[in-house]
Design a protein around this motif. Structure first.
Motif, PDB file in Angstrom:
ATOM      1  N   CYS A 177     -17.413   6.292   9.292  1.00 33.31           N
ATOM      2  CA  CYS A 177     -18.364   5.185   9.210  1.00 33.31           C
ATOM      3  C   CYS A 177     -19.511   5.495  10.156  1.00 33.31           C
ATOM      4  CB  CYS A 177     -17.694   3.861   9.576  1.00 33.31           C
ATOM      5  SG  CYS A 177     -17.221   3.754  11.311  1.00 33.31           S
ATOM      6  N   TYR A 185      -5.259   8.259   4.729  1.00 31.35           N
ATOM      7  CA  TYR A 185      -5.792   9.068   3.626  1.00 31.35           C
ATOM      8  C   TYR A 185      -6.491  10.329   4.137  1.00 31.35           C
ATOM      9  CZ  TYR A 185     -10.346   7.368   5.036  1.00 31.35           C
ATOM     10  OH  TYR A 185     -11.468   7.111   5.765  1.00 31.35           O
ATOM     11  N   TRP A 198     -17.585   2.363  -1.950  1.00 30.31           N
ATOM     12  CA  TRP A 198     -16.504   2.331  -2.929  1.00 30.31           C
ATOM     13  C   TRP A 198     -15.794   3.672  -2.958  1.00 30.31           C
ATOM     14  CZ3 TRP A 198     -14.987  -2.132  -4.523  1.00 30.31           C
ATOM     15  CH2 TRP A 198     -15.883  -3.169  -4.752  1.00 30.31           C
ATOM     16  N   VAL A 199     -14.500   3.638  -3.183  1.00 33.33           N
ATOM     17  CA  VAL A 199     -13.741   4.865  -3.416  1.00 33.33           C
ATOM     18  C   VAL A 199     -13.713   5.132  -4.910  1.00 33.33           C
ATOM     19  CG1 VAL A 199     -11.492   5.975  -3.232  1.00 33.33           C
ATOM     20  CG2 VAL A 199     -12.285   4.465  -1.407  1.00 33.33           C
ATOM     21  N   ARG A 213     -10.472   0.384  -4.723  1.00 31.10           N
ATOM     22  CA  ARG A 213     -10.441   0.785  -3.311  1.00 31.10           C
ATOM     23  C   ARG A 213     -11.845   0.959  -2.731  1.00 31.10           C
ATOM     24  NH1 ARG A 213      -7.064   6.083  -3.813  1.00 31.10           N
ATOM     25  NH2 ARG A 213      -8.611   6.276  -5.462  1.00 31.10           N
ATOM     26  N   TYR A 214     -11.944   0.689  -1.445  1.00 41.08           N
ATOM     27  CA  TYR A 214     -13.231   0.845  -0.766  1.00 41.08           C
ATOM     28  C   TYR A 214     -13.003   1.240   0.688  1.00 41.08           C
ATOM     29  CZ  TYR A 214     -12.181  -3.775   1.181  1.00 41.08           C
ATOM     30  OH  TYR A 214     -11.581  -4.819   1.825  1.00 41.08           O
ATOM     31  N   PHE A 215     -14.034   1.821   1.257  1.00 39.80           N
ATOM     32  CA  PHE A 215     -14.005   2.181   2.674  1.00 39.80           C
ATOM     33  C   PHE A 215     -14.775   1.132   3.464  1.00 39.80           C
ATOM     34  CE2 PHE A 215     -13.774   6.558   0.806  1.00 39.80           C
ATOM     35  CZ  PHE A 215     -12.530   6.899   1.322  1.00 39.80           C
ATOM     36  N   LYS A 216     -14.266   0.852   4.633  1.00 39.64           N
ATOM     37  CA  LYS A 216     -14.962  -0.081   5.515  1.00 39.64           C
ATOM     38  C   LYS A 216     -14.694   0.349   6.950  1.00 39.64           C
ATOM     39  CE  LYS A 216     -15.741  -4.988   6.021  1.00 39.64           C
ATOM     40  NZ  LYS A 216     -15.253  -6.324   5.840  1.00 39.64           N
ATOM     41  N   ARG A 256      -9.502   2.547   4.622  1.00 42.78           N
ATOM     42  CA  ARG A 256      -9.562   2.432   3.162  1.00 42.78           C
ATOM     43  C   ARG A 256      -8.692   1.258   2.721  1.00 42.78           C
ATOM     44  NH1 ARG A 256      -7.256   7.190  -0.474  1.00 42.78           N
ATOM     45  NH2 ARG A 256      -5.321   6.102   0.029  1.00 42.78           N
ATOM     46  N   TRP A 257      -9.310   0.269   2.088  1.00 45.73           N
ATOM     47  CA  TRP A 257      -8.602  -0.923   1.654  1.00 45.73           C
ATOM     48  C   TRP A 257      -8.636  -1.037   0.142  1.00 45.73           C
ATOM     49  CZ3 TRP A 257      -6.102  -2.972   5.602  1.00 45.73           C
ATOM     50  CH2 TRP A 257      -6.635  -2.837   6.897  1.00 45.73           C
ATOM     51  N   PRO A 281      -4.076   2.287   5.536  1.00 45.30           N
ATOM     52  CA  PRO A 281      -5.540   2.290   5.508  1.00 45.30           C
ATOM     53  C   PRO A 281      -6.181   3.492   6.202  1.00 45.30           C
ATOM     54  CG  PRO A 281      -4.696   0.130   6.105  1.00 45.30           C
ATOM     55  CD  PRO A 281      -3.511   1.041   6.061  1.00 45.30           C
ATOM     56  N   TYR A 334       0.850  -1.187   0.000  1.00 48.76           N
ATOM     57  CA  TYR A 334       0.000   0.000   0.000  1.00 48.76           C
ATOM     58  C   TYR A 334       0.888   1.240   0.000  1.00 48.76           C
ATOM     59  CZ  TYR A 334      -4.388  -2.426   1.034  1.00 48.76           C
ATOM     60  OH  TYR A 334      -5.523  -3.202   0.976  1.00 48.76           O
TER      61      TYR A 334
END
Ligand SMILES: [Zn+2]
Length: 101
Positions: A36, A30, A73-74, A56-59, A44-45, A27, A23
């Motif tokens: 959340c 950013y 989704w990013v 990339r997406y946020f979780k 962010r993964w 994570p 990366y």
């Protein structure tokens, strides 16, 4: 064209290997922060599934320990061409690493 990857490994449909590249940004490093449902900064993964390679997406950062089910989704959807390119590169990286090991 869709068969180009079938001659590879049978594991192409289920990936257990981690990201083929480190990366560039952690994570939680950013900006700007996305919260959340817990109100914390979401992690962010980068997903490396065959359908969404390198997307990339946020979780929720605490998703594994009682956090919320936040997901977003990013990046927009990956074009079919880029998806093929990234999947081929993913396969090559892990093939070379297996050979090297
Ligand atoms: Zn949360």
């Amino acid at each position: 064209m869709a068969s180009s990857r079938s001659e590879g490994s049978s594991a192409s449909s289920r990936r257990t290997s981690p990201s083929p590249i480190p990366y560039r940004v952690g994570p939680l490093e950013y900006q700007p922060a996305v919260a959340c449902r817990c109100g914390s900064k979401a992690a962010r993964w980068i997903l490396w599934s065959p359908d969404n390679p390198g997307r990339r997406y946020f979780k929720c950062a605490d998703a594994r320990s009682g956090g919320c089910d936040f997901f977003a989704w990013v990046d927009g959807p990956t074009s079919s061409f880029l998806r093929e390119v990234l999947n081929d590169l993913w396969d090559e990286v892990w093939k070379l690493r297996r050979e090297k090991a």
